[in-house]
Design a protein around this motif. Sequence first.
Motif, PDB file in Angstrom:
ATOM      1  N   ALA A 189       4.993 -66.040  -2.710  1.00  0.00           N
ATOM      2  CA  ALA A 189       5.611 -67.359  -2.588  1.00  0.00           C
ATOM      3  C   ALA A 189       5.096 -67.973  -1.299  1.00  0.00           C
ATOM      4  O   ALA A 189       4.728 -67.259  -0.355  1.00  0.00           O
ATOM      5  CB  ALA A 189       7.127 -67.230  -2.547  1.00  0.00           C
ATOM      6  N   PRO A 190       5.051 -69.298  -1.233  1.00  0.00           N
ATOM      7  CA  PRO A 190       4.603 -69.935   0.006  1.00  0.00           C
ATOM      8  C   PRO A 190       5.583 -69.655   1.133  1.00  0.00           C
ATOM      9  O   PRO A 190       6.739 -69.298   0.902  1.00  0.00           O
ATOM     10  CB  PRO A 190       4.574 -71.424  -0.339  1.00  0.00           C
ATOM     11  CG  PRO A 190       5.413 -71.569  -1.555  1.00  0.00           C
ATOM     12  CD  PRO A 190       5.414 -70.250  -2.259  1.00  0.00           C
ATOM     13  N   GLU A 207      12.664 -63.631  11.527  1.00  0.00           N
ATOM     14  CA  GLU A 207      12.374 -62.958  10.261  1.00  0.00           C
ATOM     15  C   GLU A 207      12.403 -63.997   9.149  1.00  0.00           C
ATOM     16  O   GLU A 207      13.048 -65.035   9.269  1.00  0.00           O
ATOM     17  CB  GLU A 207      13.390 -61.866   9.975  1.00  0.00           C
ATOM     18  CG  GLU A 207      14.786 -62.409   9.724  1.00  0.00           C
ATOM     19  CD  GLU A 207      15.779 -61.335   9.339  1.00  0.00           C
ATOM     20  OE1 GLU A 207      15.397 -60.405   8.621  1.00  0.00           O
ATOM     21  OE2 GLU A 207      16.927 -61.446   9.763  1.00  0.00           O
ATOM     22  N   LEU A 208      11.690 -63.721   8.093  1.00  0.00           N
ATOM     23  CA  LEU A 208      11.696 -64.591   6.926  1.00  0.00           C
ATOM     24  C   LEU A 208      12.387 -63.867   5.779  1.00  0.00           C
ATOM     25  O   LEU A 208      12.333 -62.643   5.681  1.00  0.00           O
ATOM     26  CB  LEU A 208      10.262 -64.953   6.522  1.00  0.00           C
ATOM     27  CG  LEU A 208       9.429 -65.696   7.557  1.00  0.00           C
ATOM     28  CD1 LEU A 208       8.008 -65.914   7.043  1.00  0.00           C
ATOM     29  CD2 LEU A 208      10.073 -67.021   7.919  1.00  0.00           C
ATOM     30  N   LEU A 260      13.361 -64.291   1.364  1.00  0.00           N
ATOM     31  CA  LEU A 260      13.051 -64.999   0.127  1.00  0.00           C
ATOM     32  C   LEU A 260      14.134 -66.055  -0.073  1.00  0.00           C
ATOM     33  O   LEU A 260      15.327 -65.761  -0.039  1.00  0.00           O
ATOM     34  CB  LEU A 260      13.004 -64.027  -1.046  1.00  0.00           C
ATOM     35  CG  LEU A 260      12.350 -64.535  -2.309  1.00  0.00           C
ATOM     36  CD1 LEU A 260      10.909 -64.993  -2.049  1.00  0.00           C
ATOM     37  CD2 LEU A 260      12.364 -63.461  -3.372  1.00  0.00           C
ATOM     38  N   SER A 261      13.721 -67.295  -0.235  1.00  0.00           N
ATOM     39  CA  SER A 261      14.627 -68.436  -0.224  1.00  0.00           C
ATOM     40  C   SER A 261      14.442 -69.283  -1.475  1.00  0.00           C
ATOM     41  O   SER A 261      13.308 -69.458  -1.934  1.00  0.00           O
ATOM     42  CB  SER A 261      14.304 -69.279   1.021  1.00  0.00           C
ATOM     43  OG  SER A 261      14.828 -70.570   0.912  1.00  0.00           O
ATOM     44  N   PRO A 262      15.532 -69.860  -2.011  1.00  0.00           N
ATOM     45  CA  PRO A 262      15.379 -70.807  -3.116  1.00  0.00           C
ATOM     46  C   PRO A 262      14.546 -72.028  -2.713  1.00  0.00           C
ATOM     47  O   PRO A 262      13.983 -72.704  -3.551  1.00  0.00           O
ATOM     48  CB  PRO A 262      16.803 -71.228  -3.457  1.00  0.00           C
ATOM     49  CG  PRO A 262      17.664 -70.157  -2.903  1.00  0.00           C
ATOM     50  CD  PRO A 262      16.930 -69.605  -1.715  1.00  0.00           C
ATOM     51  N   GLY A 263      14.480 -72.321  -1.411  1.00  0.00           N
ATOM     52  CA  GLY A 263      13.643 -73.411  -0.927  1.00  0.00           C
ATOM     53  C   GLY A 263      14.345 -74.738  -0.831  1.00  0.00           C
ATOM     54  O   GLY A 263      14.003 -75.564  -0.008  1.00  0.00           O
ATOM     55  N   ASP A 264      15.329 -74.981  -1.685  1.00  0.00           N
ATOM     56  CA  ASP A 264      16.072 -76.239  -1.654  1.00  0.00           C
ATOM     57  C   ASP A 264      17.487 -75.935  -2.135  1.00  0.00           C
ATOM     58  O   ASP A 264      17.940 -76.439  -3.152  1.00  0.00           O
ATOM     59  CB  ASP A 264      15.386 -77.281  -2.544  1.00  0.00           C
ATOM     60  CG  ASP A 264      15.957 -78.670  -2.325  1.00  0.00           C
ATOM     61  OD1 ASP A 264      16.554 -78.908  -1.260  1.00  0.00           O
ATOM     62  OD2 ASP A 264      15.811 -79.520  -3.212  1.00  0.00           O
ATOM     63  N   PHE A 265      18.168 -75.108  -1.393  1.00  0.00           N
ATOM     64  CA  PHE A 265      19.471 -74.580  -1.786  1.00  0.00           C
ATOM     65  C   PHE A 265      20.558 -75.629  -1.571  1.00  0.00           C
ATOM     66  O   PHE A 265      20.771 -76.100  -0.459  1.00  0.00           O
ATOM     67  CB  PHE A 265      19.760 -73.333  -0.956  1.00  0.00           C
ATOM     68  CG  PHE A 265      20.949 -72.541  -1.405  1.00  0.00           C
ATOM     69  CD1 PHE A 265      21.132 -72.227  -2.733  1.00  0.00           C
ATOM     70  CD2 PHE A 265      21.860 -72.087  -0.477  1.00  0.00           C
ATOM     71  CE1 PHE A 265      22.220 -71.469  -3.140  1.00  0.00           C
ATOM     72  CE2 PHE A 265      22.947 -71.327  -0.876  1.00  0.00           C
ATOM     73  CZ  PHE A 265      23.135 -71.014  -2.201  1.00  0.00           C
ATOM     74  N   CYS A 298      10.404 -69.745  -1.880  1.00  0.00           N
ATOM     75  CA  CYS A 298       9.494 -69.570  -0.751  1.00  0.00           C
ATOM     76  C   CYS A 298      10.051 -68.494   0.195  1.00  0.00           C
ATOM     77  O   CYS A 298      11.167 -68.016   0.030  1.00  0.00           O
ATOM     78  CB  CYS A 298       9.339 -70.886   0.022  1.00  0.00           C
ATOM     79  SG  CYS A 298      10.872 -71.478   0.771  1.00  0.00           S
ATOM     80  N   TRP A 299       9.240 -68.140   1.166  1.00  0.00           N
ATOM     81  CA  TRP A 299       9.690 -67.310   2.283  1.00  0.00           C
ATOM     82  C   TRP A 299      10.047 -68.276   3.400  1.00  0.00           C
ATOM     83  O   TRP A 299       9.265 -69.180   3.713  1.00  0.00           O
ATOM     84  CB  TRP A 299       8.583 -66.359   2.732  1.00  0.00           C
ATOM     85  CG  TRP A 299       8.318 -65.289   1.722  1.00  0.00           C
ATOM     86  CD1 TRP A 299       7.340 -65.277   0.777  1.00  0.00           C
ATOM     87  CD2 TRP A 299       9.064 -64.089   1.540  1.00  0.00           C
ATOM     88  NE1 TRP A 299       7.428 -64.139   0.012  1.00  0.00           N
ATOM     89  CE2 TRP A 299       8.483 -63.385   0.469  1.00  0.00           C
ATOM     90  CE3 TRP A 299      10.170 -63.536   2.174  1.00  0.00           C
ATOM     91  CZ2 TRP A 299       8.962 -62.167   0.018  1.00  0.00           C
ATOM     92  CZ3 TRP A 299      10.642 -62.308   1.721  1.00  0.00           C
ATOM     93  CH2 TRP A 299      10.042 -61.646   0.667  1.00  0.00           C
TER      94      TRP A 299
END
Length: 184
Positions: A9-10, A55-56, A58-63, A85-86
């Motif tokens: 993921a980006p 730290e990064l 894993l994210s929904p990106g637009d939560f 994304c991360w």
Amino acid sequence: LHSGDVPEAPVRFPADEMASVKRDLAVVAGLWPDVAAEVARCLDGAPWDVPEAPELVLSPGDFTPSQVLLLDGRSPAVVDLDTLCWADPAQDLGRYLGQLALLTAKAGDPAPGDTVECLAAELVGGYVEASTRQTPAPPAPERIAFFMSTTLARAALNSCRQLKSHRLELALSLLGYIYPRPDA
């Protein structure tokens, strides 16, 4: 996912957030320079030099709240992962809280900032509790505030472009709550 699998993921950084808001400001400034100037003034107190996350995740990106469903009335599930994304864990928390602040203000809450502060404590506490990391630490409040401010700034700018003046005013007032200006 299996243990050890790392999804591709980006990666999103705070600088990406800043660049996105600046692009939106430039678009709005072309037609509504007063609105763009007001959003920029509201962001004057924002820490635009936010360092990269320690730290990064894993994210929904637009939560946002609209992306959480309650299955069987109790078990939460996240939908709409097209921007996976991360990212900094504060990104999800800040975006969610920014949207939640808009929803509470739109519903007529006389003190949406106070309501969001209470909900933020619960959300961050739940995030830490649900974390699978060995030593979960809550994201720094200033990092969460940064992502809240970029969310609210984009909401204000989008509302302007959509000619939704009430939502624009709500977003601007909430931005002013996060980063009050000394002259306000």
